[in-house]
Design a protein around this motif. Structure first.
Motif, PDB file in Angstrom:
ATOM      1  N   ASP A  35     -85.025  38.663-102.140  1.00 36.64           N
ATOM      2  CA  ASP A  35     -84.164  39.185-103.392  1.00 36.64           C
ATOM      3  C   ASP A  35     -85.276  39.404-104.157  1.00 36.64           C
ATOM      4  O   ASP A  35     -85.686  38.714-105.231  1.00 36.64           O
ATOM      5  CB  ASP A  35     -82.958  38.580-103.865  1.00 36.64           C
ATOM      6  N   ASP A  36     -85.880  40.481-104.315  1.00 34.81           N
ATOM      7  CA  ASP A  36     -86.836  41.148-105.210  1.00 34.81           C
ATOM      8  C   ASP A  36     -86.019  42.308-106.024  1.00 34.81           C
ATOM      9  O   ASP A  36     -86.050  43.502-105.438  1.00 34.81           O
ATOM     10  CB  ASP A  36     -87.985  41.766-104.292  1.00 34.81           C
ATOM     11  N   THR A  37     -85.901  42.058-107.346  1.00 33.34           N
ATOM     12  CA  THR A  37     -85.015  42.927-108.039  1.00 33.34           C
ATOM     13  C   THR A  37     -85.930  44.186-108.355  1.00 33.34           C
ATOM     14  O   THR A  37     -85.305  45.005-109.051  1.00 33.34           O
ATOM     15  CB  THR A  37     -84.545  42.273-109.235  1.00 33.34           C
ATOM     16  N   GLU A  38     -87.007  44.285-108.109  1.00 30.17           N
ATOM     17  CA  GLU A  38     -87.836  45.168-108.532  1.00 30.17           C
ATOM     18  C   GLU A  38     -87.690  46.370-107.343  1.00 30.17           C
ATOM     19  O   GLU A  38     -88.221  47.600-107.625  1.00 30.17           O
ATOM     20  CB  GLU A  38     -89.332  45.025-108.472  1.00 30.17           C
ATOM     21  N   ARG A  39     -87.153  46.043-106.066  1.00 29.59           N
ATOM     22  CA  ARG A  39     -86.979  47.081-105.142  1.00 29.59           C
ATOM     23  C   ARG A  39     -85.592  47.738-105.346  1.00 29.59           C
ATOM     24  O   ARG A  39     -84.626  47.055-105.900  1.00 29.59           O
ATOM     25  CB  ARG A  39     -86.897  46.375-103.765  1.00 29.59           C
ATOM     26  N   PRO A  40     -85.372  48.900-104.862  1.00 27.48           N
ATOM     27  CA  PRO A  40     -84.262  49.473-104.810  1.00 27.48           C
ATOM     28  C   PRO A  40     -83.064  48.659-104.092  1.00 27.48           C
ATOM     29  O   PRO A  40     -83.410  48.137-102.938  1.00 27.48           O
ATOM     30  CB  PRO A  40     -84.582  50.742-103.892  1.00 27.48           C
ATOM     31  N   ILE A  41     -81.947  48.844-104.438  1.00 23.64           N
ATOM     32  CA  ILE A  41     -80.900  47.851-103.994  1.00 23.64           C
ATOM     33  C   ILE A  41     -80.617  48.473-102.350  1.00 23.64           C
ATOM     34  O   ILE A  41     -80.209  47.395-101.630  1.00 23.64           O
ATOM     35  CB  ILE A  41     -79.452  48.605-104.509  1.00 23.64           C
ATOM     36  N   GLU A  42     -81.017  49.434-101.891  1.00 21.45           N
ATOM     37  CA  GLU A  42     -80.975  49.697-100.539  1.00 21.45           C
ATOM     38  C   GLU A  42     -81.816  48.869 -99.652  1.00 21.45           C
ATOM     39  O   GLU A  42     -81.448  48.507 -98.868  1.00 21.45           O
ATOM     40  CB  GLU A  42     -81.260  51.116-100.074  1.00 21.45           C
ATOM     41  N   GLN A  43     -83.181  48.509-100.171  1.00 18.75           N
ATOM     42  CA  GLN A  43     -84.029  47.977 -99.479  1.00 18.75           C
ATOM     43  C   GLN A  43     -83.605  46.216 -99.699  1.00 18.75           C
ATOM     44  O   GLN A  43     -83.838  45.576 -98.675  1.00 18.75           O
ATOM     45  CB  GLN A  43     -85.355  47.919-100.083  1.00 18.75           C
ATOM     46  N   ARG A  44     -83.023  45.922-100.764  1.00 20.55           N
ATOM     47  CA  ARG A  44     -82.468  44.587-100.918  1.00 20.55           C
ATOM     48  C   ARG A  44     -81.318  44.322-100.017  1.00 20.55           C
ATOM     49  O   ARG A  44     -81.176  43.248 -99.269  1.00 20.55           O
ATOM     50  CB  ARG A  44     -82.064  44.379-102.376  1.00 20.55           C
ATOM     51  N   VAL A  45     -80.303  45.007 -99.954  1.00 22.74           N
ATOM     52  CA  VAL A  45     -79.166  45.026 -98.812  1.00 22.74           C
ATOM     53  C   VAL A  45     -79.781  45.054 -97.380  1.00 22.74           C
ATOM     54  O   VAL A  45     -79.276  44.325 -96.839  1.00 22.74           O
ATOM     55  CB  VAL A  45     -78.193  46.430 -99.229  1.00 22.74           C
ATOM     56  N   ALA A  46     -80.657  46.157 -97.280  1.00 25.04           N
ATOM     57  CA  ALA A  46     -81.166  46.230 -95.894  1.00 25.04           C
ATOM     58  C   ALA A  46     -81.872  44.606 -95.308  1.00 25.04           C
ATOM     59  O   ALA A  46     -81.796  44.296 -94.251  1.00 25.04           O
ATOM     60  CB  ALA A  46     -82.300  47.170 -95.697  1.00 25.04           C
ATOM     61  N   SER A  47     -82.476  43.950 -96.228  1.00 20.80           N
ATOM     62  CA  SER A  47     -83.322  42.686 -96.110  1.00 20.80           C
ATOM     63  C   SER A  47     -82.057  41.533 -95.517  1.00 20.80           C
ATOM     64  O   SER A  47     -82.361  41.051 -94.840  1.00 20.80           O
ATOM     65  CB  SER A  47     -84.075  42.403 -97.201  1.00 20.80           C
ATOM     66  N   THR A  48     -80.846  41.637 -96.365  1.00 20.80           N
ATOM     67  CA  THR A  48     -79.827  40.760 -96.157  1.00 20.80           C
ATOM     68  C   THR A  48     -79.097  40.818 -94.871  1.00 20.80           C
ATOM     69  O   THR A  48     -78.957  39.948 -94.064  1.00 20.80           O
ATOM     70  CB  THR A  48     -78.901  41.006 -97.479  1.00 20.80           C
ATOM     71  N   VAL A  49     -79.117  42.172 -94.580  1.00 23.44           N
ATOM     72  CA  VAL A  49     -78.383  42.812 -93.324  1.00 23.44           C
ATOM     73  C   VAL A  49     -79.177  42.202 -92.158  1.00 23.44           C
ATOM     74  O   VAL A  49     -78.862  41.803 -91.111  1.00 23.44           O
ATOM     75  CB  VAL A  49     -78.252  44.269 -93.304  1.00 23.44           C
ATOM     76  N   ALA A  50     -80.652  42.594 -92.318  1.00 22.85           N
ATOM     77  CA  ALA A  50     -81.478  42.007 -91.317  1.00 22.85           C
ATOM     78  C   ALA A  50     -81.601  40.529 -90.926  1.00 22.85           C
ATOM     79  O   ALA A  50     -81.394  40.301 -89.976  1.00 22.85           O
ATOM     80  CB  ALA A  50     -83.136  42.558 -91.684  1.00 22.85           C
ATOM     81  N   MET A  51     -81.444  39.693 -92.041  1.00 20.88           N
ATOM     82  CA  MET A  51     -81.437  38.205 -91.937  1.00 20.88           C
ATOM     83  C   MET A  51     -80.020  37.879 -91.148  1.00 20.88           C
ATOM     84  O   MET A  51     -80.232  37.250 -90.177  1.00 20.88           O
ATOM     85  CB  MET A  51     -81.514  37.563 -93.127  1.00 20.88           C
ATOM     86  N   GLY A  52     -78.812  38.475 -91.548  1.00 22.94           N
ATOM     87  CA  GLY A  52     -77.659  38.037 -90.871  1.00 22.94           C
ATOM     88  C   GLY A  52     -77.596  38.719 -89.428  1.00 22.94           C
ATOM     89  O   GLY A  52     -77.260  38.099 -88.365  1.00 22.94           O
ATOM     90  N   GLY A  53     -78.428  39.836 -89.287  1.00 19.90           N
ATOM     91  CA  GLY A  53     -78.109  40.401 -88.039  1.00 19.90           C
ATOM     92  C   GLY A  53     -79.154  39.469 -86.757  1.00 19.90           C
ATOM     93  O   GLY A  53     -78.729  39.714 -85.595  1.00 19.90           O
ATOM     94  N   ILE A  54     -80.184  39.243 -87.362  1.00 22.62           N
ATOM     95  CA  ILE A  54     -81.242  38.551 -86.485  1.00 22.62           C
ATOM     96  C   ILE A  54     -80.125  37.475 -85.974  1.00 22.62           C
ATOM     97  O   ILE A  54     -80.273  36.968 -84.495  1.00 22.62           O
ATOM     98  CB  ILE A  54     -82.466  37.956 -87.176  1.00 22.62           C
ATOM     99  N   TYR A  55     -79.778  36.525 -86.950  1.00 25.96           N
ATOM    100  CA  TYR A  55     -78.686  35.349 -86.514  1.00 25.96           C
ATOM    101  C   TYR A  55     -77.786  35.679 -85.306  1.00 25.96           C
ATOM    102  O   TYR A  55     -77.612  35.065 -84.445  1.00 25.96           O
ATOM    103  CB  TYR A  55     -78.403  34.729 -87.659  1.00 25.96           C
ATOM    104  N   SER A  56     -77.002  36.884 -85.712  1.00 28.49           N
ATOM    105  CA  SER A  56     -76.000  37.205 -84.766  1.00 28.49           C
ATOM    106  C   SER A  56     -76.395  37.727 -83.601  1.00 28.49           C
ATOM    107  O   SER A  56     -75.943  37.341 -82.515  1.00 28.49           O
ATOM    108  CB  SER A  56     -75.275  38.306 -85.386  1.00 28.49           C
ATOM    109  N   ALA A  57     -77.560  38.330 -83.492  1.00 33.65           N
ATOM    110  CA  ALA A  57     -78.105  38.919 -82.221  1.00 33.65           C
ATOM    111  C   ALA A  57     -78.492  37.840 -81.301  1.00 33.65           C
ATOM    112  O   ALA A  57     -78.475  37.919 -80.079  1.00 33.65           O
ATOM    113  CB  ALA A  57     -79.432  39.738 -82.391  1.00 33.65           C
ATOM    114  N   VAL A  58     -79.213  36.702 -81.812  1.00 31.02           N
ATOM    115  CA  VAL A  58     -79.470  35.639 -81.197  1.00 31.02           C
ATOM    116  C   VAL A  58     -78.517  34.878 -80.484  1.00 31.02           C
ATOM    117  O   VAL A  58     -78.403  34.564 -79.380  1.00 31.02           O
ATOM    118  CB  VAL A  58     -80.466  34.709 -81.977  1.00 31.02           C
TER     119      VAL A  58
END
Length: 192
Positions: free
Chosen positions: A133-156
């Motif tokens: 969570d880097d508050t300097e980045r746009p919200i879209e990139q912050r949400v994408a990071s969170t989605v990526a983290m959860g998606g990795i776990y689910s895909a495995v």
């Protein structure tokens, strides 16, 4: 037939516990069932683990220690993008190394919320958030990071049939594309 060595029994108990937790869940697996799977008495199992909580801790402690090391490495890096890249690569490797435990944690909520490990998981989750969570980045990139983290776990947990190297390649490619900076899109033309 000679009794198995103590170290051998310890490892066999851990292996049997993983199998049975995967088959019946943590709550649905008794110490007696684990002892039966290993082929030892319950007393022999008690030599190593007095409770299922102790057994769960012994199963998850090495994995959680490895995840802490991934976070330590990511947190020491300079620059948000580098920290995130190191975290994502380390996280993918971590989940593939502990794939069976990841599947158990994904499918058995009682394990992830168990009082023996919940505080440790909450601490790790907070550390992950601080890297992502880097508050300097746009919200879209912050949400994408969170989605990526959860998606990795689910895909495995879902794609258990894919070989580790193939799943690693696919996951890291998807994460790179998901987190790639987006170019500003031109404004849509006004309809006449």
């Amino acid at each position: 037939m000679a009794a198995p060595a103590m170290e051998d029994t310890y490892d066999k108990v851990l292996s049997a516990a993983v199998e049975l937790f995967g088959e019946h869940g943590f709550a649905g697996t008794s110490l007696q069932a684990i002892a039966d799977r290993v082929g030892v008495t319950k007393a022999a199992l008690y030599y190593h683990f007095r409770t299922k909580d102790e057994l769960l801790d012994a199963l998850l402690r090495p994995a959680l220690n490895d995840l802490d090391r991934v976070l330590d490495t990511a947190e020491r890096r300079k620059g948000q993008a580098v920290r995130q890249r190191v975290l994502f690569e380390g996280y993918v490797d971590f989940l593939l190394r502990y794939r069976t435990l990841a599947v158990i944690l994904d499918r058995d909520v009682s394990v992830g919320t168990h009082r023996a490990i919940r505080p440790r998981l909450e601490s790790i989750t907070e550390r992950v958030r601080s890297v992502l969570d880097d508050t300097e980045r746009p919200i879209e990139q912050r949400v994408a990071s969170t989605v990526a983290m959860g998606g990795i776990y689910s895909a495995v947990a879902v794609f258990t049939h894919l070989p580790d190297d193939e799943l690693r390649r696919v996951l890291l490619d998807i994460v790179r594309r998901l987190l790639a900076p987006r170019r500003a899109r031109p404004a849509a033309a006004d309809p006449e």
